[in-house]
Write a protein that holds these residues in place. Structure first.
Motif, PDB file in Angstrom:
ATOM      1  N   UNK A 126       0.841  -1.200   0.000  1.00 21.55           N
ATOM      2  CA  UNK A 126       0.000   0.000   0.000  1.00 21.55           C
ATOM      3  C   UNK A 126       0.876   1.250   0.000  1.00 21.55           C
ATOM      4  N   UNK A 127       0.561   2.211  -0.858  1.00 24.16           N
ATOM      5  CA  UNK A 127       1.434   3.377  -1.001  1.00 24.16           C
ATOM      6  C   UNK A 127       1.543   4.163   0.303  1.00 24.16           C
ATOM      7  N   UNK A 128       0.484   4.204   1.093  1.00 27.23           N
ATOM      8  CA  UNK A 128       0.530   4.963   2.343  1.00 27.23           C
ATOM      9  C   UNK A 128       1.326   4.254   3.426  1.00 27.23           C
ATOM     10  N   UNK A 129       1.678   2.980   3.200  1.00 26.60           N
ATOM     11  CA  UNK A 129       2.425   2.204   4.194  1.00 26.60           C
ATOM     12  C   UNK A 129       3.919   2.213   3.946  1.00 26.60           C
ATOM     13  N   UNK A 130       4.361   2.804   2.844  1.00 25.83           N
ATOM     14  CA  UNK A 130       5.780   2.759   2.477  1.00 25.83           C
ATOM     15  C   UNK A 130       6.664   3.285   3.608  1.00 25.83           C
ATOM     16  N   UNK A 131       6.322   4.424   4.137  1.00 26.57           N
ATOM     17  CA  UNK A 131       7.152   5.040   5.177  1.00 26.57           C
ATOM     18  C   UNK A 131       6.967   4.386   6.540  1.00 26.57           C
ATOM     19  N   UNK A 132       5.986   3.479   6.647  1.00 26.62           N
ATOM     20  CA  UNK A 132       5.710   2.832   7.934  1.00 26.62           C
ATOM     21  C   UNK A 132       6.031   1.346   7.936  1.00 26.62           C
ATOM     22  N   UNK A 133       6.647   0.855   6.882  1.00 25.54           N
ATOM     23  CA  UNK A 133       6.965  -0.571   6.827  1.00 25.54           C
ATOM     24  C   UNK A 133       7.930  -0.956   7.946  1.00 25.54           C
ATOM     25  N   UNK A 134       7.612  -2.054   8.622  1.00 27.16           N
ATOM     26  CA  UNK A 134       8.486  -2.549   9.689  1.00 27.16           C
ATOM     27  C   UNK A 134       9.835  -2.965   9.107  1.00 27.16           C
ATOM     28  N   UNK A 135      10.907  -2.690   9.845  1.00 31.55           N
ATOM     29  CA  UNK A 135      12.254  -3.010   9.361  1.00 31.55           C
ATOM     30  C   UNK A 135      12.411  -4.485   9.040  1.00 31.55           C
ATOM     31  N   UNK A 136      11.755  -5.352   9.829  1.00 34.00           N
ATOM     32  CA  UNK A 136      11.867  -6.784   9.587  1.00 34.00           C
ATOM     33  C   UNK A 136      11.170  -7.185   8.295  1.00 34.00           C
ATOM     34  N   UNK A 137      10.052  -6.535   8.013  1.00 35.35           N
ATOM     35  CA  UNK A 137       9.349  -6.811   6.754  1.00 35.35           C
ATOM     36  C   UNK A 137      10.184  -6.321   5.575  1.00 35.35           C
ATOM     37  N   UNK A 138      10.784  -5.143   5.702  1.00 33.40           N
ATOM     38  CA  UNK A 138      11.646  -4.612   4.645  1.00 33.40           C
ATOM     39  C   UNK A 138      12.801  -5.561   4.376  1.00 33.40           C
ATOM     40  N   UNK A 139      13.398  -6.095   5.442  1.00 30.74           N
ATOM     41  CA  UNK A 139      14.498  -7.035   5.285  1.00 30.74           C
ATOM     42  C   UNK A 139      14.058  -8.288   4.537  1.00 30.74           C
ATOM     43  N   UNK A 140      12.856  -8.770   4.831  1.00 34.34           N
ATOM     44  CA  UNK A 140      12.328  -9.938   4.129  1.00 34.34           C
ATOM     45  C   UNK A 140      12.080  -9.628   2.651  1.00 34.34           C
ATOM     46  N   UNK A 141      11.554  -8.452   2.376  1.00 39.08           N
ATOM     47  CA  UNK A 141      11.328  -8.056   0.985  1.00 39.08           C
ATOM     48  C   UNK A 141      12.648  -7.977   0.228  1.00 39.08           C
ATOM     49  N   UNK A 142      13.663  -7.464   0.883  1.00 40.18           N
ATOM     50  CA  UNK A 142      14.987  -7.380   0.256  1.00 40.18           C
ATOM     51  C   UNK A 142      15.565  -8.762   0.001  1.00 40.18           C
ATOM     52  N   UNK A 143      15.362  -9.662   0.953  1.00 36.91           N
ATOM     53  CA  UNK A 143      15.890 -11.022   0.806  1.00 36.91           C
ATOM     54  C   UNK A 143      15.232 -11.731  -0.371  1.00 36.91           C
ATOM     55  N   UNK A 144      13.925 -11.541  -0.513  1.00 35.71           N
ATOM     56  CA  UNK A 144      13.215 -12.137  -1.650  1.00 35.71           C
ATOM     57  C   UNK A 144      13.707 -11.518  -2.953  1.00 35.71           C
ATOM     58  N   UNK A 145      13.883 -10.215  -2.959  1.00 31.92           N
ATOM     59  CA  UNK A 145      14.366  -9.532  -4.164  1.00 31.92           C
ATOM     60  C   UNK A 145      15.747 -10.035  -4.567  1.00 31.92           C
ATOM     61  N   UNK A 146      16.633 -10.217  -3.598  1.00 29.06           N
ATOM     62  CA  UNK A 146      17.973 -10.710  -3.888  1.00 29.06           C
ATOM     63  C   UNK A 146      17.921 -12.118  -4.474  1.00 29.06           C
TER      64      UNK A 146
END
Length: 285
Positions: A160-180
């Motif tokens: 969700x575009x309004x959640x970008x700045x509020x994404x939990x660091x752990x979720x961001x890390x998981x998204x990065x891991x999937x992207x890698x």
């Protein structure tokens, strides 16, 4: 303070300055066929945090293709659900795989390892993801010998575009891991930022203000920096949610985004060994 929307401040290929007509996109999707006879369809995997709008986007694609609002994908899906859109005569040559959302808690949401297995085709369609443990080779839902047709060809991150700045660091890390992991496999990646009407009142009142919003532009730039996805590969979309009929403006954005998913393999500037076969499979005539 209201967001300034007087003139276009940015645009990507789904923007109003470059978008194709709904009819043109529909004709493209109807004519699209993989070249490799071993591949029946382009497999598009959607992933993202819980409540991102993955299933809603699939339903919205189905609605835009059919011209009527539909709801075939469960919006609280926990399984590896597959949706194969069709028109009145036949199925389209792509399928969506929708999976459980990512969460910050290790015992909730889909496991990153399960997404990695799905990328390589090891997760059978319909497998019910277990938040307490990843899929193993001994599980019934494990595909030990995936074909090219079973593997993911395009990965799409939905947030969700309004959640970008509020994404939990752990979720961001998981998204990065999937992207890698997808990058290592040479899988093209795009992102969809949903619920644009909820994030910007001017867009809610007029969808034509979508690419005039400085607020939305900032969210796209922040998300690009966060995950390393190029801005040109990030698309703003409004899903069909409360609507009772389709709109040409909403459908145009949805179908333009879908088209970019379909042709993303052709736009790879570098072709790792892992995707050479895929490029040959999905090149259009």
């Amino acid at each position: 303070m209201a967001d300034a929307v007087t003139t276009p401040v940015w645009s990507n290929s789904s923007g109003p300055l470059n978008r194709k007509s709904t009819e043109d996109n529909l004709n493209f999707m109807k004519s699209y066929q993989p070249r490799n006879k071993e591949v029946k369809h382009l497999r598009i995997l959607l992933h993202g945090p819980v409540g991102a709008g993955k299933s809603s986007f699939i339903n919205s694609v189905d609605s835009a293709l059919r011209g009527i609002v539909t709801s075939r994908a469960e919006t609280d899906a926990t399984s590896g659900e597959k949706l194969h859109p069709k028109d009145h005569q036949s199925f389209y040559s792509f399928v969506f795989n929708d999976i459980m959302g990512l969460e910050n808690n290790a015992d909730n949401g889909v496991h990153v390892e399960d997404i990695k297995l799905a990328l390589r085709g090891h997760v059978k369609d319909g497998y019910k993801f277990n938040p307490y443990g990843p899929l193993t080779k001994n599980d019934q839902g494990y595909n030990s010998n995936p074909s090219l047709d079973d593997k993911v060809h395009v990965l799409v991150c939905v947030v969700p575009v309004s959640s970008v700045s509020r994404l939990d660091d752990k979720v961001v890390q998981k998204l990065r891991e999937v992207r890698l992991a997808a990058s290592d496999l040479g899988i093209p990646q795009l992102a969809i930022l949903t619920k644009v009407d909820q994030a910007c009142p001017e867009v809610r009142s007029n969808i034509h203000n979508l690419h005039k919003s400085k607020k939305l532009k900032g969210q796209v730039e922040q998300f690009s920096a966060m995950l390393g996805i190029p801005i040109k590969s990030i698309f703003l979309v409004k899903n069909y949610e409360s609507e009772i009929s389709t709109s040409d403006d909403i459908s145009r954005l949805i179908l333009t985004t879908l088209r970019q998913m379909t042709v993303s393999l052709l736009r790879q500037t570098v072709f790792p060994q892992a995707v050479k076969c895929l490029y040959q499979c999905f090149s259009t005539s």
